[in-house]
Motif scaffolding. Structure first.
Motif, PDB file in Angstrom:
ATOM      1  N   ILE A 184      54.849  69.329   9.046  1.00 53.99           N
ATOM      2  CA  ILE A 184      54.395  70.709   8.857  1.00 53.99           C
ATOM      3  C   ILE A 184      52.900  70.838   9.154  1.00 53.99           C
ATOM      4  CG2 ILE A 184      54.164  72.593   7.179  1.00 53.99           C
ATOM      5  CD1 ILE A 184      57.054  72.009   7.963  1.00 53.99           C
ATOM      6  N   GLU A 185      52.110  69.930   8.599  1.00 54.15           N
ATOM      7  CA  GLU A 185      50.645  69.970   8.793  1.00 54.15           C
ATOM      8  C   GLU A 185      50.142  68.599   9.258  1.00 54.15           C
ATOM      9  OE1 GLU A 185      48.035  72.873   6.307  1.00 54.15           O
ATOM     10  OE2 GLU A 185      49.265  71.739   4.881  1.00 54.15           O
ATOM     11  N   PRO A 221      53.155  71.023   1.142  1.00 54.19           N
ATOM     12  CA  PRO A 221      53.436  72.186   1.999  1.00 54.19           C
ATOM     13  C   PRO A 221      54.116  73.336   1.257  1.00 54.19           C
ATOM     14  CG  PRO A 221      54.955  70.392   2.492  1.00 54.19           C
ATOM     15  CD  PRO A 221      53.898  69.832   1.597  1.00 54.19           C
ATOM     16  N   PHE A 222      54.851  73.020   0.192  1.00 51.22           N
ATOM     17  CA  PHE A 222      55.543  74.076  -0.538  1.00 51.22           C
ATOM     18  C   PHE A 222      54.574  74.925  -1.359  1.00 51.22           C
ATOM     19  CE2 PHE A 222      58.714  70.791   0.256  1.00 51.22           C
ATOM     20  CZ  PHE A 222      59.700  71.549   0.886  1.00 51.22           C
ATOM     21  N   LYS A 229      46.077  78.279   7.298  1.00 54.19           N
ATOM     22  CA  LYS A 229      46.091  77.054   8.106  1.00 54.19           C
ATOM     23  C   LYS A 229      47.509  76.525   8.293  1.00 54.19           C
ATOM     24  CE  LYS A 229      41.412  75.307   7.216  1.00 54.19           C
ATOM     25  NZ  LYS A 229      40.614  74.177   6.666  1.00 54.19           N
ATOM     26  N   LEU A 230      48.306  76.586   7.228  1.00 57.09           N
ATOM     27  CA  LEU A 230      49.687  76.107   7.348  1.00 57.09           C
ATOM     28  C   LEU A 230      50.490  77.049   8.236  1.00 57.09           C
ATOM     29  CD1 LEU A 230      51.990  74.504   4.783  1.00 57.09           C
ATOM     30  CD2 LEU A 230      52.817  76.490   6.054  1.00 57.09           C
ATOM     31  N   LYS A 231      50.318  78.348   8.055  1.00 57.28           N
ATOM     32  CA  LYS A 231      51.053  79.301   8.884  1.00 57.28           C
ATOM     33  C   LYS A 231      50.741  79.095  10.367  1.00 57.28           C
ATOM     34  CE  LYS A 231      51.335  82.867   5.292  1.00 57.28           C
ATOM     35  NZ  LYS A 231      51.107  84.279   4.915  1.00 57.28           N
ATOM     36  N   GLU A 237      51.868  82.740  12.064  1.00 59.40           N
ATOM     37  CA  GLU A 237      50.748  83.523  11.541  1.00 59.40           C
ATOM     38  C   GLU A 237      51.201  84.942  11.207  1.00 59.40           C
ATOM     39  OE1 GLU A 237      48.826  81.031  14.942  1.00 59.40           O
ATOM     40  OE2 GLU A 237      50.796  81.885  14.459  1.00 59.40           O
ATOM     41  N   GLY A 238      50.666  85.460  10.104  1.00 57.31           N
ATOM     42  CA  GLY A 238      50.928  86.837   9.740  1.00 57.31           C
ATOM     43  C   GLY A 238      52.257  87.087   9.062  1.00 57.31           C
TER      44      GLY A 238
END
Length: 255
Positions: A184-185, A221-222, A229-231, A237-238
């Motif tokens: 995820i990241e 991540p949860f 940053k994660l999105k 994003e958004g």
């Protein structure tokens, strides 16, 4: 004096926790996966068992209770909402219940998601939070009964606690959770460092539970589903944070 808190490995990857107050000599247990290792720890330390707190009804958190009850006759505390499927309770609690344990105030936090009646226990004085299968080290519990919306709300309650809170979760899943978190990241430096530390700890058989809430906020991540940053990292994003959480949970289920 601060409470002494002992992590007790049980079954193949469960944890129970013993809390002991030296001034009164009283001892409490959070969850009872199996009796033998808990009894061994009590015997080693010369402690009686006076209280048991149950977080939820799953067998791997309650199956040791009956044997412990027969030997020690502890007072058993659990969620009012789950009283019908927990072992017999001496005290049924819910969010907002005023409860004192070992000379400390306990905040009962309802955290549905993994199960509908799951609760967490927060001891502010000791900066201890017992989350079992709600918030976990680098993860959260699978949604067996509740919805993603419920779990996201539950995690929000826990994330709002003081960052120096120590999180005592229910399983040794941290290494696999870390491997997923990197999908995820992958560019999160705090996560990279934590995964390296976890590998070293597990190589020598050390537990990765408990963990600091501040570390979870930086790497889990949860908990980070609301972070820009994660999105950006997952190309969403958004998007509403609850939907981001739902997507991450879906990916973890398939991981």
């Amino acid at each position: 004096m601060p409470l002494e808190i002992i992590t007790v490995p049980c079954l193949s990857d469960n944890y129970a926790f013993l809390l002991h107050a030296a001034d009164s000599g009283l001892t409490a247990l959070v969850d009872a996966p199996e009796a033998a290792p808990i009894r061994a720890e009590l015997d080693k330390r010369g402690w009686q068992l006076d209280f048991v707190l149950l977080t939820h009804h799953h067998w791997d958190h309650i199956d040791g209770l009956e044997e412990l009850r027969q030997i020690y006759q502890p007072s058993v505390v659990g969620a009012e909402a789950d009283a019908h499927r927990l072992p017999p309770l001496d005290l049924a609690v819910k969010e907002g219940t005023a409860y004192s344990l070992l000379g400390e105030d306990v905040q009962v936090i309802e955290v549905p998601g993994h199960t509908i009646g799951h609760v967490a226990f927060h001891l502010p004085k000791s900066k201890a939070l017992f989350t079992a299968d709600s918030l976990m080290a680098l993860g959260c519990g699978r949604l067996f009964e509740g919805s993603a919306a419920q779990m996201w709300q539950s995690l929000g309650k826990l994330a709002a606690l003081p960052s120096e809170t120590v999180v005592y979760s229910g399983h040794e899943y941290t290494q696999s959770n870390g491997a997923f978190a990197l999908t995820i990241e992958p560019d999160n430096p705090a996560l990279q460092a934590r995964v390296a530390d976890i590998a070293k700890a597990r190589a020598t058989g050390k537990a990765t539970v408990p963990s600091l809430l501040s570390l979870e906020l930086a790497t889990n991540p949860f908990l980070r589903a609301g972070q820009d940053k994660l999105k950006q990292a997952i190309g969403m994003e958004g998007i509403d944070s609850e939907l981001i959480f739902t997507e991450i949970r879906k990916r973890k289920d398939a991981f």
